[in-house]
Design a protein around this motif. Structure first.
Motif, short mmCIF file in Angstrom:
data_model
loop_
_atom_site.label_atom_id
_atom_site.label_comp_id
_atom_site.label_asym_id
_atom_site.label_seq_id
_atom_site.Cartn_x
_atom_site.Cartn_y
_atom_site.Cartn_z
N ARG A 232 46.56 66.39 24.47
CA ARG A 232 46.70 65.29 25.43
C ARG A 232 46.16 65.70 26.81
NH1 ARG A 232 52.14 61.60 26.56
NH2 ARG A 232 51.11 60.18 28.04
N ASP A 233 46.43 66.94 27.23
CA ASP A 233 45.88 67.42 28.51
C ASP A 233 44.36 67.44 28.47
OD1 ASP A 233 48.24 67.78 29.98
OD2 ASP A 233 48.55 69.80 29.16
N TYR A 234 43.81 67.85 27.34
CA TYR A 234 42.35 67.87 27.17
C TYR A 234 41.77 66.47 27.32
CZ TYR A 234 38.66 67.03 23.61
OH TYR A 234 37.59 66.57 22.90
N VAL A 235 42.38 65.51 26.67
CA VAL A 235 41.87 64.13 26.72
C VAL A 235 41.94 63.58 28.14
CG1 VAL A 235 42.32 61.76 25.98
CG2 VAL A 235 42.29 63.61 24.30
N ARG A 236 43.05 63.84 28.83
CA ARG A 236 43.17 63.22 30.16
C ARG A 236 42.23 63.88 31.18
NH1 ARG A 236 47.42 65.11 33.79
NH2 ARG A 236 48.36 67.04 33.02
N LEU A 237 41.97 65.19 31.05
CA LEU A 237 41.01 65.79 31.98
C LEU A 237 39.60 65.29 31.69
CD1 LEU A 237 40.38 67.65 34.31
CD2 LEU A 237 40.13 69.54 32.69
N MET A 238 39.22 65.21 30.42
CA MET A 238 37.88 64.73 30.10
C MET A 238 37.71 63.27 30.50
SD MET A 238 36.49 67.47 29.23
CE MET A 238 34.89 66.76 28.92
N ALA A 239 38.77 62.46 30.38
CA ALA A 239 38.70 61.07 30.84
C ALA A 239 38.47 61.03 32.35
CB ALA A 239 39.99 60.33 30.49
N HIS A 240 39.11 61.95 33.07
CA HIS A 240 38.91 62.02 34.51
C HIS A 240 37.46 62.40 34.84
CE1 HIS A 240 39.73 62.88 38.73
NE2 HIS A 240 39.12 64.04 38.56
N VAL A 241 36.91 63.37 34.13
CA VAL A 241 35.52 63.77 34.36
C VAL A 241 34.59 62.59 34.10
CG1 VAL A 241 33.65 65.30 33.60
CG2 VAL A 241 35.96 66.20 33.89
N ASP A 242 34.86 61.83 33.03
CA ASP A 242 34.05 60.64 32.76
C ASP A 242 34.09 59.66 33.93
OD1 ASP A 242 33.43 61.61 30.26
OD2 ASP A 242 34.83 60.32 29.19
N THR A 243 35.25 59.56 34.57
CA THR A 243 35.41 58.60 35.67
C THR A 243 34.69 59.06 36.93
OG1 THR A 243 37.56 57.89 34.79
CG2 THR A 243 37.11 57.43 37.12
N VAL A 244 34.84 60.35 37.27
CA VAL A 244 34.29 60.84 38.55
C VAL A 244 32.85 61.35 38.42
CG1 VAL A 244 36.59 61.36 39.43
CG2 VAL A 244 35.26 63.17 38.30
N GLN A 245 32.41 61.63 37.20
CA GLN A 245 31.04 62.08 36.95
C GLN A 245 30.49 61.31 35.75
OE1 GLN A 245 29.29 65.64 38.43
NE2 GLN A 245 29.85 63.91 39.72
N PRO A 246 30.34 60.01 35.90
CA PRO A 246 29.93 59.20 34.75
C PRO A 246 28.59 59.65 34.18
CG PRO A 246 29.78 57.96 36.82
CD PRO A 246 30.51 59.21 37.12
N GLY A 247 28.55 59.75 32.86
CA GLY A 247 27.32 60.14 32.17
C GLY A 247 27.08 61.63 32.11
N ALA A 248 27.95 62.43 32.71
CA ALA A 248 27.73 63.88 32.73
C ALA A 248 28.08 64.54 31.41
CB ALA A 248 28.54 64.51 33.85
N VAL A 249 28.92 63.88 30.62
CA VAL A 249 29.37 64.46 29.35
C VAL A 249 28.97 63.53 28.21
CG1 VAL A 249 31.38 65.16 28.00
CG2 VAL A 249 31.32 65.60 30.47
N HIS A 250 28.39 64.11 27.17
CA HIS A 250 28.09 63.36 25.95
C HIS A 250 29.16 63.68 24.91
CE1 HIS A 250 25.68 61.35 22.87
NE2 HIS A 250 25.97 62.37 22.08
#
Length: 604
Positions: free
Chosen positions: A497-515
């Motif tokens: 769950r911690d993994y999912v919420r941090l990656m969701a945050h990265v998606d929000t603040v750095q959109p498109g940075a993670v595939h």
């Protein structure tokens, strides 16, 4: 010379040392001639020789003091405390010794051992380096330093140091074994295998050598030979639990009734009260779990998996709240505004590709596919990014766990230096000249914001698998090291769950940075998902990526044999047979389970 006269002579040598080093040397040598085991006399001789500028002779005297230390009651007591794992007693005695004489090389080396046992490898390295400055010929200290380098993931330095050690002690199998292990960590598989072949010829009954040899053969895809090596080791030591788990961990072995009985017998002979046998017991439990799993005996399999996990959890003492706290800090710190303020920071090199996520989520499959491309080199799970983050936390905040705060305070040049340091440290893994290379350490998800800051042009791929399949696969997997979260169902659910919420945050603040690669989607439409990955990486599609299972590259992870087969759905839904026992996991996963594979912004 009577005992009292020796004491008087030693006192006289101490008095002479400051103003009359030549006289002090003569006195010390007279004592040594009368009592060769007089440790302090050897050390006083070394002090006197240094004051006379005779460094080479001083080093020899310091080394002679090491040899005499076995006759020193205080040092024998400190060594006994170490042997009995009474580390506070040993540390107290050794610090007192060094307060009296800071150049006592034997005490320095033993204090380094105390530091190493409690994980203070930086302190151990400093102590051992000092010991070798005083006595360059102190082979035991040099061998210890090689081990400290190895445990700090500094494999090239470990190999260089071991070469010096083996030059002095060429017949020591422990040193050669460590060198082979270090070679394997930097891709020197052929040399490592040659070393193991030599060692197993010389020590044919040494079970652990044969096991290490089997591990290396497995890594390079020589599975039948690895199985033969493991079975040779079992013939020498059928109670060595790690051997049974090594066979089980191939994922291709199904144990027969005789083998299951042999494992049960070995487990029965390992007294649960004997903590020294805990590693044998936990490995046997995991292997028996796999055996019952293959036989469709879910209750018996879960009983063994749970027992093995409980032993390992007790050894590691993982705290889920600490991971959650780091994620909380990262989400609060690495905002869109923070990234905007740090635009242009870091090293601009585009070379690294980070494949991250949960262990057992299909990252090895993704790596194998991409490493079959002509422009991309596969390496292994590299330890360098966490080492850089935790090192900065210790340097700035006095605590590696506070790396987020340390990064937040870092100037732009420091972020660039960290990116450059990552490239420099991992260069040893690059062997093909391809322009891009992969770091496949799953746990790098925790450092995804750091990657964006120190290597802004690197690519990040998040390999994700259904939470129940993924977490159950972790629970039935014993790792050689790390993954402390994976030995308790509730801890594992919290980690996911911690993994999912941090990656969701990265998606929000750095959109498109993670595939993101959803494992089930990759199984359903391999070519479509591979094309999408390569497009994200800016690389053309190559048919060789679809024949990844024919790639003969070395693979060090638990999925090594699975990725040498075509894509299949064998691992899908395995949790269902164990659903009755997965309540703690479901509760910890919470809403993450309900929304998979979607990632609502609310998780950020």
């Amino acid at each position: 010379m009577a005992t009292v006269s020796i004491d008087e002579a030693l006192a006289n040598a101490r008095r002479l040392l400051n103003g009359q080093p030549a006289a002090a040397l003569a006195q010390a040598r007279a004592i040594v001639e009368a009592v060769p085991t007089a440790t302090e006399a050897h050390r006083l001789a070394a002090h006197a020789l240094r004051r006379l500028g005779r460094e080479v002779e001083a080093q020899a005297a310091s080394l002679a003091a090491v040899g005499a230390a076995i006759h020193d009651p205080a040092m024998v007591e400190a060594a006994l405390a170490l042997a009995e794992d009474r580390l506070p007693d040993a540390e107290g005695a050794l610090r007192a010794r060094l307060k009296a004489d800071a150049t006592d090389v034997a005490a320095i080396r033993m204090l380094a051992e105390v530091a190493g046992r409690i994980g203070r490898y930086g302190d151990a390295e400093k102590l051992l380096t000092r010991a070798l400055e005083l006595a360059p010929g102190f082979g035991a200290a040099r061998a210890n330093l090689a081990t400290v380098y190895y445990r700090q993931n500094r494999y090239a330095e470990a190999i260089e140091t071991l070469d010096a050690v083996l030059g002095e002690d060429p017949d020591n199998p422990a040193h050669a074994n460590l060198k082979a292990a270090a070679l394997g960590r930097i891709g020197g598989y052929d040399e490592a295998i040659a070393l193991y072949e030599e060692l197993t010829r010389r020590f044919p009954a040494h079970a652990k050598l044969w096991m290490s040899y089997g591990h290396m053969l497995k890594t390079v895809g020589r599975q039948e030979e690895s199985i033969a090596a493991y079975r040779h080791a079992l013939a020498a030591d059928p109670g060595l639990g790690e051997l049974w788990w090594s066979l089980a961990n191939l994922k291709t072995i199904r144990f027969g009734a005789d083998e299951r009985a042999a494992m049960e017998a070995a487990l029965g002979s390992a007294d649960p009260a004997d903590r020294a046998r805990d590693d044998d017991r936990l490995h046997l439990h995991f292997a028996l779990g796999k055996a019952h799993d293959d036989a469709g005996e879910a209750a018996a399999a879960f009983r063994h998996y749970a027992a093995g996990n409980a032993i390992r959890a007790g050894q590691l003492d993982y705290e889920a709240a600490e991971t959650a706290a780091v994620v909380d800090a990262a989400i609060a710190t690495f905002t869109a505004g923070f990234f905007a303020a740090h635009a242009g920071s870091g090293d601009p090199a585009p070379d690294p590709i980070f494949i991250l996520g949960m262990p057992r989520a299909g990252s090895t499959l993704v790596e194998q596919i991409l490493a079959s491309h002509s422009a991309i080199e596969g390496t292994m799970e590299l330890p360098d990014l966490p080492a850089l983050a935790l090192g900065l936390g210790r340097e700035v905040e006095g605590d590696g766990r506070r790396w987020v705060a340390a990064v937040a305070a870092a100037p732009a040049e420091k972020l660039a230096d960290m990116g450059t340091a990552f490239l420099r440290r991992t260069a040893v893994q690059r062997r093909t000249g391809k322009p891009f290379y992969i770091d496949k350490l799953p746990n790098n998800w925790l450092y995804a914001p750091l990657i964006r800051l120190i290597l802004p042009n690197a690519k990040i791929i998040d390999a994700r698998r259904h939470p129940l399949d993924c977490c159950w696969s972790n629970f039935r997997q014993h790792y050689a090291k790390g993954q402390a979260f994976s030995y308790d169902l509730a801890d594992m659910g919290a980690y996911y769950r911690d993994y999912v919420r941090l990656m969701a945050h990265v998606d929000t603040v750095q959109p498109g940075a993670v595939h993101r690669v959803i494992h089930e989607a990759l199984l359903d439409d391999p070519e479509g998902e591979v094309r999408a990955m390569l497009a994200f990486l800016g690389q053309p599609f190559e048919a060789g990526c679809m024949a990844f299972h024919a790639n003969a590259r070395a693979v060090r992870t638990a999925s090594s044999e699975q990725v040498r087969r075509p894509i299949n759905r064998d691992g899908v839904g395995l949790w269902q047979a164990y659903d009755a026992w997965l309540g703690p996991l479901r509760a910890a996963l919470g809403p993450v389970l309900d929304v998979y594979p979607r990632i609502p912004a609310a998780f950020g």
